[in-house]
Design a protein around this motif. Structure first.
Motif, PDB file in Angstrom:
ATOM      1  N   GLY A 208      53.199  53.405  87.689  1.00  0.00           N
ATOM      2  CA  GLY A 208      52.656  54.704  87.315  1.00  0.00           C
ATOM      3  C   GLY A 208      53.673  55.546  86.565  1.00  0.00           C
ATOM      4  N   LYS A 209      53.560  56.851  86.716  1.00  0.00           N
ATOM      5  CA  LYS A 209      54.446  57.779  86.016  1.00  0.00           C
ATOM      6  C   LYS A 209      54.634  59.020  86.867  1.00  0.00           C
ATOM      7  CE  LYS A 209      52.905  59.852  82.283  1.00  0.00           C
ATOM      8  NZ  LYS A 209      52.479  60.069  80.878  1.00  0.00           N
ATOM      9  N   VAL A 210      55.870  59.508  86.922  1.00  0.00           N
ATOM     10  CA  VAL A 210      56.139  60.734  87.667  1.00  0.00           C
ATOM     11  C   VAL A 210      56.990  61.662  86.807  1.00  0.00           C
ATOM     12  CG1 VAL A 210      56.110  59.515  89.884  1.00  0.00           C
ATOM     13  CG2 VAL A 210      58.297  59.964  88.762  1.00  0.00           C
ATOM     14  N   GLN A 211      56.878  62.940  87.140  1.00  0.00           N
ATOM     15  CA  GLN A 211      57.735  63.941  86.510  1.00  0.00           C
ATOM     16  C   GLN A 211      58.686  64.477  87.569  1.00  0.00           C
ATOM     17  OE1 GLN A 211      56.471  68.111  85.359  1.00  0.00           O
ATOM     18  NE2 GLN A 211      56.646  67.224  83.308  1.00  0.00           N
ATOM     19  N   LEU A 212      59.968  64.356  87.303  1.00  0.00           N
ATOM     20  CA  LEU A 212      61.003  64.817  88.224  1.00  0.00           C
ATOM     21  C   LEU A 212      61.523  66.159  87.733  1.00  0.00           C
ATOM     22  CD1 LEU A 212      62.869  64.249  90.649  1.00  0.00           C
ATOM     23  CD2 LEU A 212      64.383  63.003  89.085  1.00  0.00           C
ATOM     24  N   ASN A 213      61.310  67.212  88.520  1.00  0.00           N
ATOM     25  CA  ASN A 213      61.766  68.562  88.168  1.00  0.00           C
ATOM     26  C   ASN A 213      62.974  68.929  88.999  1.00  0.00           C
ATOM     27  OD1 ASN A 213      59.534  68.895  86.425  1.00  0.00           O
ATOM     28  ND2 ASN A 213      58.250  69.496  88.136  1.00  0.00           N
TER      29      ASN A 213
END
Length: 332
Positions: A208-213
């Motif tokens: 999948g895909k994640v956004q790391l903030n």
């Protein structure tokens, strides 16, 4: 003439100083949805000014549930036993129970949030209300809302290490993992591992895909990760982004397996502290050593024993304190 329900009135109630007549006025006032919002705004303000402690929150929550059930069973209309409770009736019943518990600050958190945790050397599998699967590593804590999770919001708080297999929802509801140091991961549906320890945060994405903030140099920044990527974050340093060499070994801890590949011994010391609560001190000669191999260990002592036998290491242990030295020191 009824007393007006304002801030002073509510604060008096939160302090437990209202009369039975005033409490009845408050119950009637709370039937209005907008009044309930006002009530909780002032409750939160009052709690911040008067924090109190609940030593056993799970027992307190069990008592809360018991009071709800008793309130419902005693308040059902006698002439219409099969009639469904209206939303307003349930809200009033819940409110009456909460009013009886007002002033217990940490109880509100227990009522609305559930915490799953593991001890040293323990792992745990669990399913969140939205169907997402989570496996907690040792010495880990996961907190999430008890109500509405997966319907309006999917936010959790992680301290420690866990593997997430996030379920995709029809309404495209994002899943957010919050951590210390203002770090968060935002996903829709994916599988990843997070290690959020005091020394820093590591994220490895399986699919999948994640956004790391994260926060860096007083600004909010983000990284969009793709499968196979690994990102390490630590205080006051830029993120380290790389390809995970062996993604399967990242979650070997689920089977109590520990795999090292030229791993510096200080990193192994960190693992012993994080997973087993051992405070390990290395002699100067040991700080530059590396370890390669795979070990099965259910306890910190088992892992220490394997290291001592394979790498000729002397172990001096007292309680949870451990000193590692080269075995040549044993004769001294």
């Amino acid at each position: 003439m009824k007393a007006p329900v304002n801030k002073d009135f509510l604060f008096t109630h939160f302090e437990g100083r209202t009369t039975p007549m005033q409490r009845q006025i408050l119950r009637e006032w709370l039937f209005e949805a907008s009044h309930q919002e006002i009530y909780y705004e002032y409750l939160q303000e009052w709690e911040q000014l008067h924090p109190q402690l609940i030593t056993n929150p799970e027992q307190a929550y069990a008592r809360f549930q018991s009071q709800i059930n008793r309130c419902v069973s005693q308040s059902l209309p006698k002439k219409q036993p099969n009639r469904f409770l209206t939303v307003k009736f349930i809200a009033a019943c819940l409110t009456a129970v909460i009013l009886s518990l007002t002033g217990l600050w940490t109880l509100q958190e227990t009522i609305f949030y559930k915490t799953e945790s593991t001890n040293y050397g323990e792992t745990k599998s669990l399913e969140l209300p939205d169907g997402s699967q989570v496996i907690l590593n040792a010495n880990t804590q996961l907190t999430y809302p008890r109500f509405g999770f997966g319907k309006t919001d999917r936010q959790v708080m992680l301290k420690g290490e866990a593997e997430f297999d996030v379920r995709h929802t029809e309404n495209q509801l994002r899943f957010v993992v919050n951590m210390e140091r203002d770090v968060r991961i935002v996903v829709l549906g994916t599988k990843f591992v997070v290690n959020a320890r005091p020394r820093g945060t590591q994220v490895i994405l399986s699919r999948g895909k994640v956004q790391l903030n994260y926060a860096y140099r007083q600004t909010r920044q983000s990284i969009t990760m793709t499968p196979g990527e690994q990102v390490r974050l630590s205080a006051n340093t830029p993120p380290q982004r790389s390809i995970a060499v062996n993604r399967s070994s990242v979650t070997n801890w689920k089977e109590h397996l520990y795999e090292f590949n030229k791993t510096p011994l200080p990193e192994v010391v960190n693992l012993l502290e994080d997973n087993f609560g051992l405070k390990v001190q290395l002699s100067p000669e040991m700080t530059t050593k590396t370890i390669t191999g795979q070990f099965h260990a259910n306890t910190g002592d088992e892992l220490l024993k394997a290291l001592s036998e394979l790498y000729n290491v002397q172990i001096q242990k007292s309680g949870n304190s451990v000193v590692l030295k080269p075995a040549i020191y044993a004769a001294e």
